[in-house]
Design a protein around this motif. Structure first.
Motif, PDB file in Angstrom:
ATOM      1  N   THR A 197       1.497  -2.966  -6.104  1.00  0.00           N
ATOM      2  CA  THR A 197       1.382  -1.638  -5.498  1.00  0.00           C
ATOM      3  C   THR A 197      -0.074  -1.186  -5.547  1.00  0.00           C
ATOM      4  O   THR A 197      -0.696  -1.170  -6.610  1.00  0.00           O
ATOM      5  CB  THR A 197       2.260  -0.616  -6.237  1.00  0.00           C
ATOM      6  OG1 THR A 197       3.628  -1.001  -6.109  1.00  0.00           O
ATOM      7  CG2 THR A 197       2.078   0.780  -5.646  1.00  0.00           C
ATOM      8  N   VAL A 198      -0.610  -0.842  -4.385  1.00  0.00           N
ATOM      9  CA  VAL A 198      -1.980  -0.325  -4.270  1.00  0.00           C
ATOM     10  C   VAL A 198      -1.878   1.137  -3.855  1.00  0.00           C
ATOM     11  O   VAL A 198      -1.442   1.448  -2.749  1.00  0.00           O
ATOM     12  CB  VAL A 198      -2.804  -1.116  -3.236  1.00  0.00           C
ATOM     13  CG1 VAL A 198      -4.213  -0.528  -3.136  1.00  0.00           C
ATOM     14  CG2 VAL A 198      -2.843  -2.589  -3.589  1.00  0.00           C
ATOM     15  N   LEU A 199      -2.235   2.037  -4.750  1.00  0.00           N
ATOM     16  CA  LEU A 199      -2.220   3.467  -4.446  1.00  0.00           C
ATOM     17  C   LEU A 199      -3.522   3.816  -3.739  1.00  0.00           C
ATOM     18  O   LEU A 199      -4.612   3.493  -4.224  1.00  0.00           O
ATOM     19  CB  LEU A 199      -2.054   4.275  -5.726  1.00  0.00           C
ATOM     20  CG  LEU A 199      -0.779   3.972  -6.528  1.00  0.00           C
ATOM     21  CD1 LEU A 199      -0.784   4.723  -7.849  1.00  0.00           C
ATOM     22  CD2 LEU A 199       0.452   4.307  -5.720  1.00  0.00           C
ATOM     23  N   ALA A 200      -3.409   4.477  -2.582  1.00  0.00           N
ATOM     24  CA  ALA A 200      -4.578   4.645  -1.722  1.00  0.00           C
ATOM     25  C   ALA A 200      -4.740   6.089  -1.255  1.00  0.00           C
ATOM     26  O   ALA A 200      -3.768   6.827  -1.087  1.00  0.00           O
ATOM     27  CB  ALA A 200      -4.465   3.725  -0.506  1.00  0.00           C
ATOM     28  N   SER A 201      -6.002   6.458  -1.060  1.00  0.00           N
ATOM     29  CA  SER A 201      -6.335   7.761  -0.498  1.00  0.00           C
ATOM     30  C   SER A 201      -7.653   7.653   0.246  1.00  0.00           C
ATOM     31  O   SER A 201      -8.496   6.810  -0.083  1.00  0.00           O
ATOM     32  CB  SER A 201      -6.448   8.813  -1.612  1.00  0.00           C
ATOM     33  OG  SER A 201      -6.718  10.090  -1.070  1.00  0.00           O
ATOM     34  N   VAL A 223       0.842  -1.195   0.000  1.00  0.00           N
ATOM     35  CA  VAL A 223       0.000   0.000   0.000  1.00  0.00           C
ATOM     36  C   VAL A 223       0.880   1.249   0.000  1.00  0.00           C
ATOM     37  O   VAL A 223       1.802   1.380   0.812  1.00  0.00           O
ATOM     38  CB  VAL A 223      -0.952   0.001   1.205  1.00  0.00           C
ATOM     39  CG1 VAL A 223      -1.824   1.256   1.186  1.00  0.00           C
ATOM     40  CG2 VAL A 223      -1.830  -1.252   1.189  1.00  0.00           C
ATOM     41  N   GLN A 224       0.582   2.153  -0.904  1.00  0.00           N
ATOM     42  CA  GLN A 224       1.364   3.374  -1.092  1.00  0.00           C
ATOM     43  C   GLN A 224       0.416   4.566  -1.121  1.00  0.00           C
ATOM     44  O   GLN A 224      -0.590   4.556  -1.837  1.00  0.00           O
ATOM     45  CB  GLN A 224       2.131   3.297  -2.417  1.00  0.00           C
ATOM     46  CG  GLN A 224       2.702   4.607  -2.930  1.00  0.00           C
ATOM     47  CD  GLN A 224       3.906   5.059  -2.151  1.00  0.00           C
ATOM     48  OE1 GLN A 224       4.829   4.292  -1.939  1.00  0.00           O
ATOM     49  NE2 GLN A 224       3.895   6.315  -1.711  1.00  0.00           N
ATOM     50  N   ARG A 274     -14.867   8.164   1.907  1.00  0.00           N
ATOM     51  CA  ARG A 274     -14.627   7.153   0.880  1.00  0.00           C
ATOM     52  C   ARG A 274     -13.141   6.805   0.830  1.00  0.00           C
ATOM     53  O   ARG A 274     -12.281   7.687   0.957  1.00  0.00           O
ATOM     54  CB  ARG A 274     -15.113   7.627  -0.489  1.00  0.00           C
ATOM     55  CG  ARG A 274     -14.440   8.869  -1.019  1.00  0.00           C
ATOM     56  CD  ARG A 274     -15.168   9.416  -2.244  1.00  0.00           C
ATOM     57  NE  ARG A 274     -14.482  10.555  -2.836  1.00  0.00           N
ATOM     58  CZ  ARG A 274     -13.750  10.506  -3.951  1.00  0.00           C
ATOM     59  NH1 ARG A 274     -13.644   9.363  -4.625  1.00  0.00           N
ATOM     60  NH2 ARG A 274     -13.147  11.570  -4.422  1.00  0.00           N
ATOM     61  N   VAL A 275     -12.865   5.534   0.678  1.00  0.00           N
ATOM     62  CA  VAL A 275     -11.507   5.040   0.476  1.00  0.00           C
ATOM     63  C   VAL A 275     -11.354   4.724  -0.998  1.00  0.00           C
ATOM     64  O   VAL A 275     -12.196   4.029  -1.583  1.00  0.00           O
ATOM     65  CB  VAL A 275     -11.238   3.790   1.335  1.00  0.00           C
ATOM     66  CG1 VAL A 275      -9.868   3.206   0.997  1.00  0.00           C
ATOM     67  CG2 VAL A 275     -11.330   4.129   2.812  1.00  0.00           C
ATOM     68  N   VAL A 276     -10.291   5.227  -1.597  1.00  0.00           N
ATOM     69  CA  VAL A 276     -10.058   5.058  -3.026  1.00  0.00           C
ATOM     70  C   VAL A 276      -8.754   4.305  -3.238  1.00  0.00           C
ATOM     71  O   VAL A 276      -7.730   4.626  -2.624  1.00  0.00           O
ATOM     72  CB  VAL A 276     -10.006   6.424  -3.738  1.00  0.00           C
ATOM     73  CG1 VAL A 276      -9.538   6.261  -5.170  1.00  0.00           C
ATOM     74  CG2 VAL A 276     -11.361   7.100  -3.694  1.00  0.00           C
ATOM     75  N   ASN A 277      -8.777   3.291  -4.084  1.00  0.00           N
ATOM     76  CA  ASN A 277      -7.588   2.523  -4.458  1.00  0.00           C
ATOM     77  C   ASN A 277      -7.419   2.541  -5.974  1.00  0.00           C
ATOM     78  O   ASN A 277      -8.401   2.525  -6.718  1.00  0.00           O
ATOM     79  CB  ASN A 277      -7.707   1.056  -4.024  1.00  0.00           C
ATOM     80  CG  ASN A 277      -7.600   0.836  -2.531  1.00  0.00           C
ATOM     81  OD1 ASN A 277      -7.796  -0.284  -2.066  1.00  0.00           O
ATOM     82  ND2 ASN A 277      -7.293   1.869  -1.759  1.00  0.00           N
ATOM     83  N   TRP A 278      -6.138   2.554  -6.398  1.00  0.00           N
ATOM     84  CA  TRP A 278      -5.787   2.408  -7.800  1.00  0.00           C
ATOM     85  C   TRP A 278      -4.770   1.283  -7.914  1.00  0.00           C
ATOM     86  O   TRP A 278      -3.766   1.269  -7.197  1.00  0.00           O
ATOM     87  CB  TRP A 278      -5.170   3.682  -8.356  1.00  0.00           C
ATOM     88  CG  TRP A 278      -6.086   4.866  -8.420  1.00  0.00           C
ATOM     89  CD1 TRP A 278      -6.318   5.781  -7.442  1.00  0.00           C
ATOM     90  CD2 TRP A 278      -6.890   5.260  -9.527  1.00  0.00           C
ATOM     91  NE1 TRP A 278      -7.206   6.731  -7.870  1.00  0.00           N
ATOM     92  CE2 TRP A 278      -7.575   6.435  -9.146  1.00  0.00           C
ATOM     93  CE3 TRP A 278      -7.085   4.742 -10.808  1.00  0.00           C
ATOM     94  CZ2 TRP A 278      -8.452   7.094 -10.004  1.00  0.00           C
ATOM     95  CZ3 TRP A 278      -7.954   5.399 -11.670  1.00  0.00           C
ATOM     96  CH2 TRP A 278      -8.629   6.559 -11.263  1.00  0.00           C
ATOM     97  N   VAL A 279      -5.012   0.335  -8.822  1.00  0.00           N
ATOM     98  CA  VAL A 279      -4.095  -0.785  -9.044  1.00  0.00           C
ATOM     99  C   VAL A 279      -3.923  -0.979 -10.542  1.00  0.00           C
ATOM    100  O   VAL A 279      -4.920  -1.043 -11.281  1.00  0.00           O
ATOM    101  CB  VAL A 279      -4.636  -2.094  -8.414  1.00  0.00           C
ATOM    102  CG1 VAL A 279      -3.660  -3.242  -8.648  1.00  0.00           C
ATOM    103  CG2 VAL A 279      -4.907  -1.925  -6.927  1.00  0.00           C
TER     104      VAL A 279
END
Length: 271
Positions: free
Chosen positions: A212-216, A18-19, A195-200
Protein backbone atom coordinates in the motif's frame (compact mmCIF):
# COMPACT_ATOMS: atom_id res chain seq x y z
CA UNK A 1 3.81 7.52 -7.01
CA UNK A 2 7.18 9.18 -6.72
CA UNK A 3 9.99 7.82 -8.90
CA UNK A 4 11.94 6.87 -5.76
CA UNK A 5 9.11 4.73 -4.36
CA UNK A 6 8.50 3.13 -7.73
CA UNK A 7 12.20 2.20 -7.91
CA UNK A 8 12.14 0.74 -4.38
CA UNK A 9 9.13 -1.41 -5.24
CA UNK A 10 10.69 -2.55 -8.52
CA UNK A 11 13.81 -3.62 -6.63
CA UNK A 12 11.84 -6.01 -4.40
CA UNK A 13 9.39 -6.94 -7.19
CA UNK A 14 6.49 -5.62 -5.14
CA UNK A 15 3.11 -4.63 -6.59
CA UNK A 16 1.90 -1.14 -5.59
CA UNK A 17 -1.63 -0.41 -4.43
CA UNK A 18 -1.94 3.37 -4.44
CA UNK A 19 -4.33 4.74 -1.82
CA UNK A 20 -5.33 8.36 -1.28
CA UNK A 21 -4.00 9.57 2.06
CA UNK A 22 -7.37 11.08 3.02
CA UNK A 23 -9.70 8.14 2.32
CA UNK A 24 -10.09 4.56 3.55
CA UNK A 25 -7.09 3.10 5.34
CA UNK A 26 -5.18 6.29 4.57
CA UNK A 27 -7.24 8.14 7.18
CA UNK A 28 -6.19 5.72 9.92
CA UNK A 29 -2.53 6.36 9.09
CA UNK A 30 -3.10 10.13 8.84
CA UNK A 31 -4.74 10.15 12.27
CA UNK A 32 -1.79 8.30 13.77
CA UNK A 33 0.61 10.66 12.03
CA UNK A 34 -0.93 14.05 12.91
CA UNK A 35 -3.57 13.32 15.55
CA UNK A 36 -1.23 13.91 18.53
CA UNK A 37 0.10 17.17 17.00
CA UNK A 38 -0.99 20.15 19.13
CA UNK A 39 0.38 22.83 16.78
CA UNK A 40 -2.09 25.63 15.93
CA UNK A 41 -4.57 24.69 18.64
CA UNK A 42 -3.43 27.37 21.09
CA UNK A 43 -3.55 30.05 18.38
CA UNK A 44 -6.95 28.97 17.01
CA UNK A 45 -8.47 28.90 20.50
CA UNK A 46 -7.17 32.44 21.03
CA UNK A 47 -8.85 33.54 17.79
CA UNK A 48 -12.07 31.85 18.91
CA UNK A 49 -12.04 33.76 22.19
CA UNK A 50 -11.69 37.02 20.26
CA UNK A 51 -14.60 36.33 17.88
CA UNK A 52 -18.32 35.73 18.28
CA UNK A 53 -20.75 33.38 16.61
CA UNK A 54 -20.35 29.92 15.11
CA UNK A 55 -17.03 28.66 13.72
CA UNK A 56 -16.37 26.96 10.39
CA UNK A 57 -13.45 24.52 10.28
CA UNK A 58 -12.56 23.84 6.63
CA UNK A 59 -10.69 20.66 5.71
CA UNK A 60 -11.49 19.67 9.28
CA UNK A 61 -10.33 16.09 8.83
CA UNK A 62 -10.49 14.05 12.01
CA UNK A 63 -11.13 17.15 14.10
CA UNK A 64 -7.72 18.15 15.40
CA UNK A 65 -9.00 21.74 15.67
CA UNK A 66 -12.74 21.04 15.87
CA UNK A 67 -12.54 18.90 19.02
CA UNK A 68 -10.79 21.50 21.24
CA UNK A 69 -13.02 24.26 19.84
CA UNK A 70 -16.15 22.29 20.71
CA UNK A 71 -14.79 21.39 24.14
CA UNK A 72 -14.19 25.09 24.75
CA UNK A 73 -17.92 25.62 24.32
CA UNK A 74 -18.12 26.82 20.71
CA UNK A 75 -20.53 25.74 17.99
CA UNK A 76 -18.48 24.37 15.08
CA UNK A 77 -19.30 23.26 11.55
CA UNK A 78 -16.62 20.77 10.47
CA UNK A 79 -16.40 20.53 6.68
CA UNK A 80 -14.28 18.01 4.81
CA UNK A 81 -14.33 16.37 1.39
CA UNK A 82 -13.66 12.95 2.96
CA UNK A 83 -16.44 11.31 4.95
CA UNK A 84 -13.83 8.77 6.09
CA UNK A 85 -11.87 11.57 7.77
CA UNK A 86 -14.99 12.99 9.42
CA UNK A 87 -15.82 9.51 10.75
CA UNK A 88 -12.85 9.88 13.13
CA UNK A 89 -14.34 13.17 14.36
CA UNK A 90 -17.77 11.64 14.86
CA UNK A 91 -16.20 8.90 16.99
CA UNK A 92 -14.36 11.52 19.06
CA UNK A 93 -17.56 13.54 19.70
CA UNK A 94 -20.43 11.05 19.32
CA UNK A 95 -23.75 12.83 18.97
CA UNK A 96 -22.37 16.12 20.31
CA UNK A 97 -24.85 18.97 19.88
CA UNK A 98 -22.14 21.59 19.31
CA UNK A 99 -20.65 20.08 16.15
CA UNK A 100 -22.12 19.63 12.68
CA UNK A 101 -20.15 17.48 10.22
CA UNK A 102 -20.56 18.40 6.54
CA UNK A 103 -19.12 16.39 3.66
CA UNK A 104 -18.24 18.99 1.03
CA UNK A 105 -15.39 20.47 -1.01
CA UNK A 106 -13.90 23.62 0.53
CA UNK A 107 -13.82 25.08 -2.98
CA UNK A 108 -17.57 24.59 -3.45
CA UNK A 109 -19.91 24.66 -0.49
CA UNK A 110 -23.08 26.46 0.49
CA UNK A 111 -24.14 26.64 4.13
CA UNK A 112 -26.95 28.42 5.93
CA UNK A 113 -24.93 30.72 8.16
CA UNK A 114 -22.20 33.30 8.27
CA UNK A 115 -19.36 32.55 10.66
CA UNK A 116 -17.41 34.68 13.09
CA UNK A 117 -14.30 32.57 12.50
CA UNK A 118 -13.35 30.44 9.50
CA UNK A 119 -10.17 28.38 9.86
CA UNK A 120 -8.08 25.98 7.78
CA UNK A 121 -5.53 24.04 9.80
CA UNK A 122 -2.63 21.71 9.07
CA UNK A 123 -1.51 23.83 6.07
CA UNK A 124 -4.42 22.21 4.18
CA UNK A 125 -4.69 25.19 1.85
CA UNK A 126 -1.73 23.63 -0.01
CA UNK A 127 -4.14 20.98 -1.32
CA UNK A 128 -5.54 23.61 -3.69
CA UNK A 129 -4.13 24.99 -6.93
CA UNK A 130 -4.56 28.66 -7.90
CA UNK A 131 -8.02 28.15 -9.39
CA UNK A 132 -9.09 26.19 -6.34
CA UNK A 133 -7.82 28.87 -3.96
CA UNK A 134 -9.78 31.52 -5.87
CA UNK A 135 -12.95 29.49 -5.39
CA UNK A 136 -12.11 29.01 -1.73
CA UNK A 137 -11.61 32.74 -1.12
CA UNK A 138 -14.94 33.55 -2.80
CA UNK A 139 -16.76 30.98 -0.66
CA UNK A 140 -15.13 32.25 2.51
CA UNK A 141 -16.28 35.79 1.67
CA UNK A 142 -19.83 34.53 1.19
CA UNK A 143 -19.81 32.81 4.58
CA UNK A 144 -17.76 35.22 6.71
CA UNK A 145 -19.59 37.54 9.10
CA UNK A 146 -19.06 41.28 8.64
CA UNK A 147 -16.74 41.36 11.67
CA UNK A 148 -15.44 37.84 11.14
CA UNK A 149 -11.91 36.46 10.88
CA UNK A 150 -10.42 34.09 8.31
CA UNK A 151 -7.23 32.27 9.33
CA UNK A 152 -5.07 29.47 7.96
CA UNK A 153 -1.56 28.12 8.26
CA UNK A 154 1.33 27.56 5.87
CA UNK A 155 4.91 26.39 6.33
CA UNK A 156 7.60 29.03 6.77
CA UNK A 157 11.37 29.31 7.08
CA UNK A 158 13.36 26.10 7.02
CA UNK A 159 10.14 24.04 6.99
CA UNK A 160 9.07 25.73 3.77
CA UNK A 161 12.49 25.11 2.25
CA UNK A 162 12.23 21.40 3.09
CA UNK A 163 8.99 21.25 1.08
CA UNK A 164 10.81 22.49 -2.02
CA UNK A 165 13.30 19.61 -2.33
CA UNK A 166 12.82 16.03 -3.45
CA UNK A 167 13.89 13.77 -0.59
CA UNK A 168 13.45 10.39 1.02
CA UNK A 169 13.74 9.37 4.68
CA UNK A 170 12.39 6.94 7.25
CA UNK A 171 10.07 8.26 9.95
CA UNK A 172 8.69 6.54 13.05
CA UNK A 173 4.90 6.70 13.28
CA UNK A 174 2.79 5.50 16.24
CA UNK A 175 1.13 2.19 15.44
CA UNK A 176 -1.38 -0.10 17.16
CA UNK A 177 1.46 -2.19 18.57
CA UNK A 178 4.11 0.50 19.03
CA UNK A 179 6.23 2.62 16.72
CA UNK A 180 6.37 1.65 13.03
CA UNK A 181 8.94 2.75 10.45
CA UNK A 182 7.55 4.40 7.31
CA UNK A 183 9.38 5.47 4.18
CA UNK A 184 8.52 9.10 3.39
CA UNK A 185 9.18 10.13 -0.21
CA UNK A 186 8.69 13.60 -1.66
CA UNK A 187 9.02 14.46 -5.34
CA UNK A 188 9.01 18.07 -6.55
CA UNK A 189 7.19 18.77 -9.82
CA UNK A 190 5.99 21.67 -12.00
CA UNK A 191 9.26 23.58 -11.61
CA UNK A 192 8.93 23.60 -7.85
CA UNK A 193 5.24 24.53 -7.68
CA UNK A 194 3.93 21.14 -6.53
CA UNK A 195 5.02 18.11 -4.57
CA UNK A 196 3.93 14.49 -4.59
CA UNK A 197 4.17 12.76 -1.23
CA UNK A 198 4.19 8.99 -0.62
CA UNK A 199 4.18 6.99 2.60
CA UNK A 200 5.06 3.27 2.64
CA UNK A 201 5.42 1.03 5.67
CA UNK A 202 8.99 -0.28 5.61
CA UNK A 203 7.94 -3.72 6.85
CA UNK A 204 5.78 -4.12 3.72
CA UNK A 205 8.75 -3.79 1.35
CA UNK A 206 9.12 -7.51 0.82
CA UNK A 207 9.80 -9.55 -2.31
CA UNK A 208 6.77 -10.07 -4.48
CA UNK A 209 4.20 -8.66 -2.07
CA UNK A 210 1.45 -6.10 -2.58
CA UNK A 211 2.37 -2.80 -0.97
CA UNK A 212 0.00 0.00 0.00
CA UNK A 213 1.38 3.38 -1.08
CA UNK A 214 -0.37 6.29 0.63
CA UNK A 215 -0.26 9.29 -1.68
CA UNK A 216 -1.04 12.99 -1.74
CA UNK A 217 -0.36 15.89 -4.08
CA UNK A 218 0.12 19.38 -2.64
CA UNK A 219 1.17 22.84 -3.77
CA UNK A 220 4.32 24.61 -2.59
CA UNK A 221 3.04 28.00 -1.39
CA UNK A 222 4.86 31.03 0.01
CA UNK A 223 3.08 33.27 2.55
CA UNK A 224 3.84 36.36 0.43
CA UNK A 225 1.98 34.82 -2.51
CA UNK A 226 -0.98 33.92 -0.32
CA UNK A 227 -1.03 37.41 1.18
CA UNK A 228 -1.27 38.95 -2.29
CA UNK A 229 -4.01 36.53 -3.26
CA UNK A 230 -6.04 37.45 -0.18
CA UNK A 231 -5.81 41.16 -0.95
CA UNK A 232 -6.79 40.55 -4.57
CA UNK A 233 -9.78 38.53 -3.33
CA UNK A 234 -11.07 41.43 -1.23
CA UNK A 235 -9.55 40.68 2.17
CA UNK A 236 -7.36 42.91 4.29
CA UNK A 237 -3.60 42.35 4.14
CA UNK A 238 -3.16 39.46 6.58
CA UNK A 239 -1.24 39.51 9.81
CA UNK A 240 1.44 36.81 9.70
CA UNK A 241 2.54 35.30 12.99
CA UNK A 242 4.52 32.20 14.05
CA UNK A 243 2.73 29.17 15.43
CA UNK A 244 4.16 27.55 18.53
CA UNK A 245 5.17 23.95 17.79
CA UNK A 246 6.75 21.14 19.79
CA UNK A 247 8.65 19.36 17.00
CA UNK A 248 10.69 22.20 15.55
CA UNK A 249 8.56 22.91 12.49
CA UNK A 250 8.20 26.50 11.36
CA UNK A 251 4.52 27.24 10.74
CA UNK A 252 2.98 30.63 10.04
CA UNK A 253 -0.58 31.72 10.79
CA UNK A 254 -2.18 34.15 8.32
CA UNK A 255 -5.11 36.04 9.84
CA UNK A 256 -7.34 38.38 7.85
CA UNK A 257 -10.83 39.88 7.66
CA UNK A 258 -12.96 41.92 5.29
CA UNK A 259 -11.20 44.82 3.55
CA UNK A 260 -13.69 47.47 4.65
CA UNK A 261 -17.38 46.58 4.78
CA UNK A 262 -18.88 43.58 3.01
CA UNK A 263 -19.66 44.63 -0.54
CA UNK A 264 -22.99 44.37 -2.28
CA UNK A 265 -21.88 41.35 -4.26
CA UNK A 266 -21.86 39.29 -1.08
CA UNK A 267 -25.21 40.43 0.29
CA UNK A 268 -26.93 37.38 -1.20
CA UNK A 269 -24.82 35.09 0.95
CA UNK A 270 -26.03 33.20 4.03
CA UNK A 271 -27.68 34.97 6.92
Amino acid sequence: MTAAVRARLDTVRAVPRVQDLYTGVGTDFYERLVGPDRAEIREVLALARATAGPILDLAAGSGRLTVPLVRSGRQVTALDLSDDMLAHLRRALPGHAMVDCVVADMRRFSLEHRYGLIVIGATSITLLDRAGRSLLYANVRRHLAADGVFAFTVAGGASAESLSESRELEISVPGPDGEEAYLFSQQIEEDGAARVVNWVRVADLEDGGEVTVLASRLRVLHPDLLSRELVDAGFAAPAVSPVRTHRGEEILLLTTSWAGSPDAGDDDGPE
